[in-house]
Each structure stands twice: as C-alpha cells, then as structure tokens.
Design an enzyme around this catalytic site. Structure first.
Site, PDB file in Angstrom:
ATOM      1  N   ASP A  83      93.466 -34.262  47.344  1.00  0.00           N
ATOM      2  CA  ASP A  83      92.625 -34.145  48.535  1.00  0.00           C
ATOM      3  C   ASP A  83      93.515 -33.826  49.745  1.00  0.00           C
ATOM      4  O   ASP A  83      94.575 -34.429  49.918  1.00  0.00           O
ATOM      5  CB  ASP A  83      91.892 -35.488  48.732  1.00  0.00           C
ATOM      6  CG  ASP A  83      90.800 -35.424  49.780  1.00  0.00           C
ATOM      7  OD1 ASP A  83      90.256 -34.324  50.017  1.00  0.00           O
ATOM      8  OD2 ASP A  83      90.467 -36.491  50.350  1.00  0.00           O
ATOM      9  N   GLU A 142      89.669 -25.067  53.349  1.00  0.00           N
ATOM     10  CA  GLU A 142      88.812 -25.643  54.409  1.00  0.00           C
ATOM     11  C   GLU A 142      88.656 -24.675  55.563  1.00  0.00           C
ATOM     12  O   GLU A 142      89.619 -24.074  56.022  1.00  0.00           O
ATOM     13  CB  GLU A 142      89.400 -26.966  54.928  1.00  0.00           C
ATOM     14  CG  GLU A 142      88.569 -27.544  56.088  1.00  0.00           C
ATOM     15  CD  GLU A 142      88.964 -28.968  56.476  1.00  0.00           C
ATOM     16  OE1 GLU A 142      89.285 -29.762  55.557  1.00  0.00           O
ATOM     17  OE2 GLU A 142      88.925 -29.284  57.679  1.00  0.00           O
ATOM     18  N   GLY A 188      86.394 -41.339  57.390  1.00  0.00           N
ATOM     19  CA  GLY A 188      86.752 -42.693  57.788  1.00  0.00           C
ATOM     20  C   GLY A 188      85.573 -43.596  58.096  1.00  0.00           C
ATOM     21  O   GLY A 188      84.418 -43.272  57.824  1.00  0.00           O
ATOM     22  N   ASN A 264      82.431 -35.450  48.905  1.00  0.00           N
ATOM     23  CA  ASN A 264      83.607 -36.325  49.039  1.00  0.00           C
ATOM     24  C   ASN A 264      83.219 -37.692  49.591  1.00  0.00           C
ATOM     25  O   ASN A 264      82.612 -37.784  50.656  1.00  0.00           O
ATOM     26  CB  ASN A 264      84.606 -35.697  50.011  1.00  0.00           C
ATOM     27  CG  ASN A 264      85.446 -34.629  49.366  1.00  0.00           C
ATOM     28  OD1 ASN A 264      85.083 -34.076  48.328  1.00  0.00           O
ATOM     29  ND2 ASN A 264      86.567 -34.312  49.970  1.00  0.00           N
TER      30      ASN A 264
END
Ligand code: 13P
Length: 329
Positions: A83, A142, A188, A264
């Site tokens: 990742d 990304e 997060g 994810n």
C-alpha cells in the site's frame, strides 16, 4: 491457489459485480485476523501493508512471514499488496520479496510530501509498471491526493480531487491495473466533521472516471466508517479519539455499483482491535503477558473484517477465482 495478482482478483470481482476489501495489516496477528475472516466467509481477499509501518523492526522479516502465512489458507485467493509505495525502489523491494501487487503513489513528491506534477507521477508510475509487469505483478497508481496520513503518522495531506480528463491519459501512459481516485475521502481516524454528503464525498466522480477508463479498476481509499461505538469503547478505556465521521457502509456498497472494485480499509480494523485490546487490559489488570490481550484484538478484528466482507460483496466468491496462482519471478 492462495496467492493471486490484483488484476486476477479484481477482474473476477468486476465480472461478479462485487468489491474486494483491501485490509491494512501491521503485524502477523492482524494478518491472521484478515485471513481467518476470508476463510470464514469464503472470500477472495487483499492483504495490504505499508513499508515501514509495521510492529516489526524490519520489512524484510515481516514481509517474508506475511507471504508465508498465505500458504496456510489454500481455500482462499489472496493478493499480497504493497500500500502507498512512496517511490520506485520501495516497490521494487516488495516485488522482489514476492508481493503479487504494488501501489506506487506518485501523487506526492516522496521528499517534500507535496503534490507532484502530473508528468512526474506518470514517469514514476510507468517505471514501476515496467518492472512489475515483467514479473507478472499488478500495479495500482494514484490520481489526485487523498487526505490524511496513510500510516497514522507524518504530515496531513490536502485533498485534490481526481481529474477525469487526466484519468484516461494517465492510464494510457502508465498501463496501471488499478487507479486510486481521490473523491474526498481521507486516511486515518479523523475524516469528516459531520456525516458526509455530496459536497465532501464525491461519489459521482467514480462513475465519471470509470466510463473514461473501462479497462482499469478503481480503488476507494480512506473507506473506514469510524464506528462511534468502537470510538466510545476506546475512549472509555483510556483513549482520546475525537469525534469524526467516516464513509457510511451503504456508500461503500454503492461504490461497487459505480465502478469501484478495491475498497481500502485500515482504521476500522484497527479500531476493532484496539477497542478489544484496551477493554481486555482494563478488565484483566493482573495480566503481564500481552498474548491474551492481542488474542482478544485478533478475534474482534476477524469479526469486523468478516462483516465488511459481506458489505463489500466478496463473501462467498472464493471458489470462483479460477486462475493460475501467482509465482514470484
Ligand atoms: P482508512 O484509513 O479509512 O481505513 O483507509 C485505509 C487506506 O485507504 C489505506 O490506503
């Protein structure tokens, strides 16, 4: 048929109309939790880890043991994925170790942590794709930047939404198998300041971009829901997590209908683990051995991940992935 590539797993998910959770793991107990959940629910699964973000002193030992764990679960197809690889060297290290998939996050400059130019992103991503594809390994890139901090530390990133006009160009120039699209989510435990609506969570971008890159899989990062009950349990046992809202369960399920095949999730699993661990430590105050507390964390994380596998739709699809297993070369 345990180890498969990201491309193999996500192609099957697209044909079957479901998503596959990519669960972040930071130690071997968490690896077991995710693989147990996959075995319990007969799910294909993506186990992912960030370089340097584990409880281990070195990636070398952790990655070797992680890869060996997969062989203990022959009944489920498993992708072992890096990742947020920050640079080509880290991705090459994971590929050489035997990972079947890597993410190169070229959206940020690895030194300044500021958004990098489109051309710099294309260059480093294409470099990783060339190395990976020559060895049968899949690559995720990304576009745009996702907020927050992937590993819970470091600097906070601003959110730059993915540009649909750039998506087709990026895919054509890099050849990535999967694309992380920034749609307003953050990594997060601190995400939205109120329940997210379309002004902050741009679900519409998924279908717009999916139409532009039909051969490429879309990835939703920062997908944790941040369950309020888990936060309350953590805080009741010494934690101090501020109130925050994540991505609602129904939006994650909806994302798989709009074009997302990889979802994810790290923080929800960590919160389930920590809530059980903190509760255990508070209730068994004579314990000096960490194993029972970690065991409680593992069991809670297995339950959480198994629940998510049902939401994402991957549960029950393990046997359908009939592909040649990935062999590192
Ligand atoms: P969460 O922090 O929402 O779990 O997201 C994890 C992630 O996107 C890892 O790349």
């Amino acid at each position: 048929m345990p180890l498969v590539t990201l491309r193999q797993a996500l192609d099957a998910a697209r044909s079957g109309g479901y998503g596959i959770g990519a669960f972040n793991v930071t130690d071997l107990v968490q690896v077991e939790a995710v693989l147990d959940a996959a075995a319990r629910t007969s799910s294909p699964v993506i186990v992912q880890t960030i370089a340097g973000a584990s409880a281990f002193g070195s990636d070398d030992l952790y990655w070797d043991l992680l890869l060996r764990s997969v062989a203990h679960y022959p009944q489920v197809p498993v992708v072992v994925h890096l990742d947020h690889g920050p640079d080509a060297d880290t991705c090459r290290r994971a590929i050489d170790a035997g990972f079947s998939s890597v993410m190169i996050d070229g959206s940020l400059d690895p030194v300044t942590h500021q958004p990098s130019s489109f051309d710099a992103n294309v260059a480093v991503t294409a470099e990783v794709v060339a190395y990976a594809h020559a060895r049968g390994v899949s690559v995720e890139g990304e576009l745009g930047t996702i907020g927050g901090s992937e590993d819970g530390g470091g600097t906070l990133k601003e959110i730059i939404l993915a540009d649909p006009d750039q998506a087709a160009d990026f895919v054509a120039r890099t050849g990535v198998d999967a694309l992380a699209v920034a749609i307003g989510t953050s990594h997060g435990a601190y995400k939205f300041t109120s329940p997210p609506d379309g002004t902050v969570l741009h679900m519409d971008l998924i279908s717009t971009i999916a139409a532009r890159v039909p051969g490429t899989h879309l990835v939703m990062h920062g997908s944790s829901s941040l369950p309020a009950d888990l936060r309350a349990t953590i805080n009741a046992h010494g934690g101090a997590l501020p109130e925050s809202w994540g991505v609602p369960e129904d939006e994650k399920a909806r994302s798989t209908k709009l074009g997302v095949t990889k979802i994810n999730q790290g923080m929800d699993s960590h919160m389930a683990y920590m809530a059980a661990l903190r509760t255990y430590l508070d209730t068994d105050r004579l314990s000096a051995d960490p194993a029972p507390a970690n065991r409680a964390g593992r069991v809670a994380m297995t339950d959480m991940v198994a629940e998510r596998m049902a939401v994402f739709g991957q549960a029950g699809h393990a046997a359908e992935i009939q592909v040649a297993p990935f062999v590192a070369r």
